[in-house]
Design an enzyme around this catalytic site. Structure first.
Site, PDB file in Angstrom:
ATOM      1  N   HIS A 136       1.791 -10.671   2.206  1.00 45.46           N
ATOM      2  CA  HIS A 136       1.719  -9.217   2.060  1.00 45.46           C
ATOM      3  C   HIS A 136       1.596  -8.856   0.575  1.00 45.46           C
ATOM      4  O   HIS A 136       0.756  -8.037   0.196  1.00 45.46           O
ATOM      5  CB  HIS A 136       2.964  -8.566   2.662  1.00 45.46           C
ATOM      6  CG  HIS A 136       3.088  -7.092   2.377  1.00 45.46           C
ATOM      7  ND1 HIS A 136       2.340  -6.145   3.038  1.00 45.46           N
ATOM      8  CD2 HIS A 136       3.855  -6.409   1.488  1.00 45.46           C
ATOM      9  CE1 HIS A 136       2.656  -4.940   2.572  1.00 45.46           C
ATOM     10  NE2 HIS A 136       3.563  -5.080   1.624  1.00 45.46           N
ATOM     11  N   ARG A 145      -4.493  -3.977  -7.398  1.00 45.28           N
ATOM     12  CA  ARG A 145      -4.833  -4.566  -8.709  1.00 45.28           C
ATOM     13  C   ARG A 145      -5.719  -5.774  -8.480  1.00 45.28           C
ATOM     14  O   ARG A 145      -5.253  -6.923  -8.540  1.00 45.28           O
ATOM     15  CB  ARG A 145      -3.566  -5.052  -9.448  1.00 45.28           C
ATOM     16  CG  ARG A 145      -2.556  -4.003  -9.839  1.00 45.28           C
ATOM     17  CD  ARG A 145      -1.345  -4.661 -10.479  1.00 45.28           C
ATOM     18  NE  ARG A 145      -0.727  -5.633  -9.570  1.00 45.28           N
ATOM     19  CZ  ARG A 145       0.200  -5.329  -8.673  1.00 45.28           C
ATOM     20  NH1 ARG A 145       0.660  -4.111  -8.574  1.00 45.28           N
ATOM     21  NH2 ARG A 145       0.683  -6.272  -7.881  1.00 45.28           N
ATOM     22  N   GLU A 201       5.431  -0.701   8.110  1.00 42.40           N
ATOM     23  CA  GLU A 201       5.624  -2.042   7.547  1.00 42.40           C
ATOM     24  C   GLU A 201       6.583  -2.806   8.440  1.00 42.40           C
ATOM     25  O   GLU A 201       7.695  -2.347   8.719  1.00 42.40           O
ATOM     26  CB  GLU A 201       6.176  -1.964   6.113  1.00 42.40           C
ATOM     27  CG  GLU A 201       5.144  -1.432   5.128  1.00 42.40           C
ATOM     28  CD  GLU A 201       5.555  -1.613   3.664  1.00 42.40           C
ATOM     29  OE1 GLU A 201       6.758  -1.730   3.381  1.00 42.40           O
ATOM     30  OE2 GLU A 201       4.634  -1.644   2.814  1.00 42.40           O
ATOM     31  N   ASP A 235       9.474   0.117   7.630  1.00 42.47           N
ATOM     32  CA  ASP A 235       9.502   0.858   6.366  1.00 42.47           C
ATOM     33  C   ASP A 235       8.228   1.715   6.299  1.00 42.47           C
ATOM     34  O   ASP A 235       7.235   1.340   5.669  1.00 42.47           O
ATOM     35  CB  ASP A 235       9.574  -0.152   5.211  1.00 42.47           C
ATOM     36  CG  ASP A 235       9.564   0.527   3.854  1.00 42.47           C
ATOM     37  OD1 ASP A 235       9.956   1.697   3.769  1.00 42.47           O
ATOM     38  OD2 ASP A 235       9.141  -0.133   2.882  1.00 42.47           O
ATOM     39  N   TYR A 246       3.500   4.817  -7.912  1.00 39.73           N
ATOM     40  CA  TYR A 246       4.334   3.616  -8.046  1.00 39.73           C
ATOM     41  C   TYR A 246       4.458   3.067  -9.466  1.00 39.73           C
ATOM     42  O   TYR A 246       5.356   2.281  -9.760  1.00 39.73           O
ATOM     43  CB  TYR A 246       3.870   2.519  -7.075  1.00 39.73           C
ATOM     44  CG  TYR A 246       2.816   1.575  -7.592  1.00 39.73           C
ATOM     45  CD1 TYR A 246       3.157   0.277  -7.990  1.00 39.73           C
ATOM     46  CD2 TYR A 246       1.497   1.961  -7.664  1.00 39.73           C
ATOM     47  CE1 TYR A 246       2.193  -0.600  -8.457  1.00 39.73           C
ATOM     48  CE2 TYR A 246       0.525   1.101  -8.128  1.00 39.73           C
ATOM     49  CZ  TYR A 246       0.874  -0.178  -8.520  1.00 39.73           C
ATOM     50  OH  TYR A 246      -0.087  -1.040  -8.983  1.00 39.73           O
ATOM     51  N   LYS A 255       8.071   6.211   0.353  1.00 39.68           N
ATOM     52  CA  LYS A 255       8.831   5.310   1.217  1.00 39.68           C
ATOM     53  C   LYS A 255      10.126   5.914   1.744  1.00 39.68           C
ATOM     54  O   LYS A 255      10.719   5.361   2.656  1.00 39.68           O
ATOM     55  CB  LYS A 255       9.218   4.052   0.403  1.00 39.68           C
ATOM     56  CG  LYS A 255       8.039   3.279  -0.152  1.00 39.68           C
ATOM     57  CD  LYS A 255       7.581   2.266   0.859  1.00 39.68           C
ATOM     58  CE  LYS A 255       6.597   1.299   0.248  1.00 39.68           C
ATOM     59  NZ  LYS A 255       6.221   0.272   1.236  1.00 39.68           N
ATOM     60  N   THR A 362       7.586  -6.445   3.812  1.00 39.20           N
ATOM     61  CA  THR A 362       6.645  -6.664   4.908  1.00 39.20           C
ATOM     62  C   THR A 362       6.353  -8.143   5.084  1.00 39.20           C
ATOM     63  O   THR A 362       6.069  -8.847   4.109  1.00 39.20           O
ATOM     64  CB  THR A 362       5.332  -5.924   4.614  1.00 39.20           C
ATOM     65  OG1 THR A 362       5.651  -4.598   4.259  1.00 39.20           O
ATOM     66  CG2 THR A 362       4.421  -5.933   5.828  1.00 39.20           C
TER      67      THR A 362
HETATM   68 CA    CA Z   1       8.719  -2.281   2.378  1.00 40.27          CA
END
Ligand code: CA
Length: 430
Positions: A136, A145, A201, A235, A246, A255, A362
């Site tokens: 994940h 990225r 997730e 999640d 983030y 989240k 995850t």
């Molecule tokens: Ca998570």
């Protein structure tokens, strides 16, 4: 490390007949939870088949060390008891539910689960989410990225962040689509509105048992003594908000609007037969630093758990179609063990408390059939999933329901499951 004993015998049967052969809750499981019988207040119970055993009602038949914990409307005190005391509870309950001679006394304390309300099992003081699913982490890193998917700390540090405990809900509580700030690659300015990239997730939750005093660490060899049990954890994640917010401090409003857990604590004792070796690291990966390394943890610190995710849309339900399986994988795809997660969390002297919840992150497998989020399955929304109803999904739509499943298997033992972890998406409010 918990031991295998007579409570795990594969031929053990209960006089609660629907427990025998039950896919989740045969007598070999005996998970702990908090439930309300019809018209009554919350109390501790044990799931057995399609029934719940009221522990308070049979308190006089249980080990004395357990009884003070049964006055609470949450399991925190019970989870915080030494593992040996929890094991004594398990052995006693196993005997009461298998011994025909106990039936007359115990049967009045049984309720049909369909008639009861299930609650969160503990008052969750703190919730931390980790990121130990290496496939994940690599898949998401590639999307966010492309040049630099896995950052250099990943193979040294079990990466995590402090999540929000107060927005965790048990299975079946609907999720309201969140509003938030997002800025797509083509946008010149960010916008504020309903999430257009709402995702799930697939994770496991680790319930902390005995805590540690602030300032004290938990040595890796003692970490499993601090794990009371496990649950499923969804999640929920707003990918559009996540991508924009983030950097540099990690997940926040993407989240914390809602997380769903399965309401039963599958105890460390119940999972004793299902330990497997932690998969070896890829050649060339660094060894864990000494505080995270333990030979026994490497030999048996992972779990033989099958994990599945299903989706059910409004149209599928109207047409009477069963939920559609989105993925199928195993819990062995974790780069760090549960013990390493616990030890790392307390390694700076941070105090863990009974009833704290740690998410694994995850869990995706290396194959396309084993991806634990829509972000990965649809490659960032570029490749929609076709559903048997003729519908397509990139991310979740209102009315969609996500169902997580976990089952432990080992030849020669009765399989046990985690029970239901499901929730449906409601439209944005207001
Ligand atoms: Ca998570």
């Amino acid at each position: 490390m918990s031991q295998i004993d007579e409570t795990h015998a594969p031929d053990l049967k209960s006089w609660v007949e629907d427990a025998n052969g039950h896919p989740d809750f045969p007598i070999q499981n005996l998970p702990l939870g908090i439930f309300s019988p019809p018209g009554e207040g919350p109390r501790a119970g044990v799931a057995v088949g399609d029934h719940i055993l009221d522990l308070k009602a049979i308190g006089d038949s249980l080990p004395a060390a357990i009884r003070p914990a049964l006055v609470d409307e949450h399991l925190n005190s019970l989870l915080g008891l030494p593992a040996a005391t929890r094991r004594a509870l398990r052995r006693r309950v196993s005997t009461l539910l298998s011994d025909e001679g106990a039936r007359a006394a115990v049967a009045p304390a049984l309720y049909k689960v369909a008639h009861c309300t299930l609650h969160l099992p503990a008052r969750i003081g703190d919730y931390t989410d980790f990121y130990v699913g290496i496939h994940h982490a690599t898949n998401v890193g590639t999307l966010f990225r492309p040049d630099n998917p896995l950052l250099p700390n990943y193979k040294y540090v079990p990466i995590g962040y402090h999540g929000r405990a107060s927005s965790i809900r048990p299975s079946a509580v609907p999720v309201v689509r969140p509003r938030g700030q997002a800025k797509g690659p083509a946008d010149s300015e960010p916008r504020f509105g309903p999430s257009q990239r709402l995702d799930y997730e697939l994770e496991l939750g680790i319930w902390i048992g005995e805590g540690n005093v602030l300032g004290d660490a938990i040595p890796i060899g003692a970490a499993t003594d601090h794990i009371a049990g496990f649950c499923l954890l969804n999640d929920w994640s707003a990918r559009d908000f996540q991508a924009w917010e983030y950097v540099p401090l990690g997940p926040f409003l993407a989240k914390n609007f809602h997380s769903t857990i399965s309401p039963w604590v599958v105890t460390a004792e119940a999972l004793a037969p299902f330990h497997i070796a932690q998969p070896p690291r890829t050649e060339g990966d660094p060894a864990p630093l000494p505080y995270l390394w333990d030979a026994q943890d490497q030999a048996s610190g992972a779990y033989a758990l099958d994990l599945r995710v299903y989706i059910s849309t409004e149209r599928m339900r109207e047409a009477g179609r069963p939920p559609f399986r989105l993925s199928e994988g195993t819990a062995a795809n974790m780069y760090w063990t549960a013990a390493q997660i616990v030890t790392h969390h307390a390694s700076n002297g941070c105090n863990l408390n009974p009833g704290d919840l740690l998410g694994t992150g995850t869990i995706s497998g290396p194959d396309r059939s084993a991806l634990g989020s829509l972000l990965e399955i649809t490659r960032g929304g570029a490749e929609p999933v076709d559903l048997p109803s003729g519908e397509r999904r990139t991310f979740l739509e209102d009315g969609d329901e996500i169902i997580l499943e976990a089952r432990a298997h080992r030849d020669g033992f009765a399989s046990i499951g985690f029970g239901e972890c499901r929730a449906r998406i409601l439209p944005v409010r207001g």
